[in-house]
Design a protein around this motif. Structure first.
Motif, PDB file in Angstrom:
ATOM      1  N   ILE A  16      16.065  15.360   4.988  1.00  0.00           N
ATOM      2  CA  ILE A  16      15.228  14.271   5.495  1.00  0.00           C
ATOM      3  C   ILE A  16      14.067  14.001   4.545  1.00  0.00           C
ATOM      4  O   ILE A  16      13.764  12.845   4.207  1.00  0.00           O
ATOM      5  N   ALA A  17      13.412  15.058   4.097  1.00  0.00           N
ATOM      6  CA  ALA A  17      12.298  14.906   3.151  1.00  0.00           C
ATOM      7  C   ALA A  17      12.767  14.227   1.870  1.00  0.00           C
ATOM      8  O   ALA A  17      12.064  13.378   1.312  1.00  0.00           O
ATOM      9  N   ALA A  18      13.972  14.569   1.415  1.00  0.00           N
ATOM     10  CA  ALA A  18      14.502  13.975   0.190  1.00  0.00           C
ATOM     11  C   ALA A  18      14.719  12.478   0.352  1.00  0.00           C
ATOM     12  O   ALA A  18      14.445  11.690  -0.563  1.00  0.00           O
ATOM     13  N   GLU A  19      15.226  12.063   1.531  1.00  0.00           N
ATOM     14  CA  GLU A  19      15.464  10.640   1.751  1.00  0.00           C
ATOM     15  C   GLU A  19      14.147   9.863   1.815  1.00  0.00           C
ATOM     16  O   GLU A  19      14.023   8.785   1.226  1.00  0.00           O
ATOM     17  N   ILE A  20      13.152  10.401   2.499  1.00  0.00           N
ATOM     18  CA  ILE A  20      11.856   9.714   2.556  1.00  0.00           C
ATOM     19  C   ILE A  20      11.206   9.710   1.175  1.00  0.00           C
ATOM     20  O   ILE A  20      10.594   8.718   0.760  1.00  0.00           O
ATOM     21  N   ARG A  21      11.376  10.807   0.438  1.00  0.00           N
ATOM     22  CA  ARG A  21      10.845  10.884  -0.934  1.00  0.00           C
ATOM     23  C   ARG A  21      11.472   9.801  -1.813  1.00  0.00           C
ATOM     24  O   ARG A  21      10.796   9.166  -2.628  1.00  0.00           O
ATOM     25  N   GLU A  28      10.221   1.394  -1.398  1.00  0.00           N
ATOM     26  CA  GLU A  28      10.515   0.902  -0.055  1.00  0.00           C
ATOM     27  C   GLU A  28       9.363   1.224   0.905  1.00  0.00           C
ATOM     28  O   GLU A  28       9.119   0.488   1.860  1.00  0.00           O
ATOM     29  N   LEU A  29       8.689   2.330   0.654  1.00  0.00           N
ATOM     30  CA  LEU A  29       7.480   2.696   1.388  1.00  0.00           C
ATOM     31  C   LEU A  29       6.325   2.686   0.397  1.00  0.00           C
ATOM     32  O   LEU A  29       6.283   3.503  -0.529  1.00  0.00           O
ATOM     33  N   ALA A  30       5.418   1.763   0.573  1.00  0.00           N
ATOM     34  CA  ALA A  30       4.328   1.578  -0.379  1.00  0.00           C
ATOM     35  C   ALA A  30       3.138   2.474  -0.031  1.00  0.00           C
ATOM     36  O   ALA A  30       3.015   2.940   1.112  1.00  0.00           O
ATOM     37  N   GLY A  72      -2.437   7.260  11.038  1.00  0.00           N
ATOM     38  CA  GLY A  72      -1.285   8.126  11.220  1.00  0.00           C
ATOM     39  C   GLY A  72      -0.860   8.729   9.891  1.00  0.00           C
ATOM     40  O   GLY A  72      -1.653   8.847   8.963  1.00  0.00           O
ATOM     41  N   THR A  73       0.407   9.115   9.775  1.00  0.00           N
ATOM     42  CA  THR A  73       0.918   9.676   8.529  1.00  0.00           C
ATOM     43  C   THR A  73       1.395   8.540   7.648  1.00  0.00           C
ATOM     44  O   THR A  73       2.295   7.783   8.014  1.00  0.00           O
ATOM     45  N   VAL A  74       0.779   8.413   6.473  1.00  0.00           N
ATOM     46  CA  VAL A  74       1.062   7.296   5.575  1.00  0.00           C
ATOM     47  C   VAL A  74       1.385   7.817   4.191  1.00  0.00           C
ATOM     48  O   VAL A  74       1.119   8.977   3.847  1.00  0.00           O
ATOM     49  N   VAL A  75       1.957   6.958   3.376  1.00  0.00           N
ATOM     50  CA  VAL A  75       2.227   7.299   1.985  1.00  0.00           C
ATOM     51  C   VAL A  75       0.898   7.465   1.257  1.00  0.00           C
ATOM     52  O   VAL A  75       0.014   6.612   1.348  1.00  0.00           O
ATOM     53  N   ALA A  76       0.732   8.554   0.543  1.00  0.00           N
ATOM     54  CA  ALA A  76      -0.507   8.826  -0.183  1.00  0.00           C
ATOM     55  C   ALA A  76      -0.559   7.991  -1.459  1.00  0.00           C
ATOM     56  O   ALA A  76       0.431   7.402  -1.889  1.00  0.00           O
ATOM     57  N   GLY A  77      -1.750   7.926  -2.021  1.00  0.00           N
ATOM     58  CA  GLY A  77      -1.859   7.299  -3.329  1.00  0.00           C
ATOM     59  C   GLY A  77      -2.774   6.109  -3.392  1.00  0.00           C
ATOM     60  O   GLY A  77      -3.163   5.685  -4.452  1.00  0.00           O
ATOM     61  N   ALA A  78      -3.125   5.523  -2.235  1.00  0.00           N
ATOM     62  CA  ALA A  78      -4.025   4.368  -2.234  1.00  0.00           C
ATOM     63  C   ALA A  78      -4.584   4.193  -0.852  1.00  0.00           C
ATOM     64  O   ALA A  78      -3.967   4.564   0.137  1.00  0.00           O
TER      65      ALA A  78
END
Length: 330
Positions: A16-21, A28-30, A72-78
Motif C-alpha cells: 500500500i505504501a508503495a502504491e501511494i509513494r 497524482e498526489l501533489a 489531516g495527512t497530506v503530501v509533504a513538501g509544500a
C-alpha cells in the motif's frame, strides 16, 4: 485507487505504501494534497485499520506525508494553498510607501482565520502580518468585532449567481445551498459567527438569501412559510458547516487527525458493542467490519439536501400530502 500487484512475501502495508509513494512520485498526489484516510485505505485494499495506519506511518517516517492540524495527512513538501480563489498571502511586509487600506486589513484577517481559526485572530496579529504598527489597523476599523463582520461580508461575496438562473425552484435552491457550502468549506470559521435566530445582516450574505427566496417565490407560499423554508435550507448548510471548524480545532488541540482519533477510541467502541445494550448499533458495526464507517461531511451534505428538498417539494409544488402518500401527486 486500485490494489497494487502483490510482491511475493511483501507485507500488505508495504504494498500500500508503495502504491501511494508511486502516486506522489507521478504527481497524482501533489504537495499539500490530502492522502487517503486509514478508513478509506482499509476499504479499498480490504485490510485492517491497523495495516492502513502502518502504511501511512511508513510514508510519514520517510518524510513523504505529514499530519497537519487543519488538513489531516497530506503530501509533504509544500504549504497547501489557501482554499480560495486568490492565492494564500504570506505576511505582508509592505513599507511605508504603500498605503494601509481597509481592504488589505480585511484580506489579511481572512488569511489568518483561514489558516489558524477565528480564535487566533487579533488586531495586533493583523498588524504584524501587514508589517505595520500595532495600532495602525484601528485607524480603519474600531476593533475585532467590527473586523469579523467585514471579513464575513467579504467572504460571502466571493461567490455570485448567474444572471440566468437554472430552470425550476429545486435546481435554484440546490445551486444556492452548494454555493454556500463551498464558501463554508473555503472559510470554516464563517459558520461560527451567527445563530439562526440572530442572523448576520450583511449585504453579501443577503445576496444568497435573496437567491433562495426568489427560488421559492411565486409558488403560492405565504410569507411566513417562504421564510421558514429558506431558514430550513440555510440551517442544513450552516449546521453541517459548524463541524468543519470544530474538527480543525480538535486536530489542533490533540495533534490527531479524525482517523487517528477514531482509531484510538477502538477499545471504547468495542466495549459499547459488547455491552449488549445497543443491538442496532452493534449489528451495524459488525456489518461494517474492519473497514468501519467513513464519515464524509460532503456526502452527508448532499444526502441531507436531497432528503430535505424531497420533503418540502409537495409544499412548494402545491401537492396535497395525502395525494403524495397515495400516489396521486401530479
Amino acid at each position: 485507487m486500485t490494489k497494487p500487484t502483490a510482491a511475493a512475501g511483501e507485507p500488505p502495508y508495504l504494498r500500500i505504501a508503495a502504491e501511494i509513494r508511486r502516486r506522489i512520485a507521478d504527481g497524482e498526489l501533489a504537495p499539500g494534497e490530502r492522502v487517503p484516510s486509514t478508513r478509506r485505505i482499509a476499504g479499498q485494499w480490504g485490510v485492517a485499520l491497523a495495516t492502513a495506519a502502518k502504511a501511512l506511518t511508513t510514508l510519514r517516517l520517510e518524510g513523504l506525508v505529514e499530519a497537519r492540524p487543519r488538513a489531516g495527512t497530506v503530501v509533504a513538501g509544500a504549504v497547501p494553498a489557501a482554499p480560495s480563489r486568490r492565492p494564500a498571502s504570506a505576511p505582508d511586509t509592505a513599507g511605508p510607501d504603500r498605503e494601509l487600506t481597509l481592504d488589505r486589513i480585511v484580506r489579511a484577517a481572512v488569511d489568518i482565520a483561514d489558516a489558524e481559526g477565528l480564535a487566533a485572530l487579533s488586531m495586533r496579529g493583523v498588524a504584524a502580518r501587514l508589517g505595520v504598527a500595532a495600532m495602525s489597523p484601528y485607524r480603519h476599523v474600531p476593533g475585532k468585532d467590527e473586523l469579523v463582520l467585514l471579513m464575513a461580508d467579504a467572504a460571502f461575496g466571493e461567490e455570485t449567481y448567474p444572471a440566468e438562473p437554472p430552470e425550476g425552484w429545486r435546481a435554484r435552491l440546490e445551486l444556492g445551498a452548494r454555493t454556500l457550502w463551498t464558501l463554508y468549506r473555503r472559510h470554516p470559521w464563517l459558520a461560527q459567527l451567527g445563530a439562526l435566530t440572530r442572523p448576520l445582516l450583511l449585504p453579501n450574505l443577503m445576496v444568497h438569501g435573496e437567491w433562495a427566496l426568489a427560488a421559492l417565490d411565486g409558488h403560492g407560499l405565504d410569507p411566513g412559510t417562504l421564510f421558514d423554508l429558506h431558514v430550513l435550507v440555510f440551517g442544513h448548510v450552516q449546521g453541517l458547516a459548524v463541524h468543519l471548524e470544530w474538527e480543525a480545532h480538535a486536530q489542533a488541540a490533540t495533534g490527531q487527525t479524525e482517523d487517528q482519533w477514531m482509531d484510538s477510541r477502538a477499545p471504547a467502541l468495542r466495549d459499547l458493542a459488547a455491552s449488549g445494550r445497543f443491538p442496532v448499533f452493534t449489528g451495524a458495526v459488525a456489518a461494517l467490519g474492519e473497514h468501519g464507517y467513513d464519515l464524509d461531511l460532503d456526502k452527508i451534505f448532499e444526502l441531507g439536501l436531497r432528503a430535505l428538498l424531497d420533503g418540502v417539494a409537495p409544499m412548494v409544488e402545491g401537492v396535497d400530502v395525502v395525494d403524495v402518500v397515495e400516489g396521486r401527486g401530479r
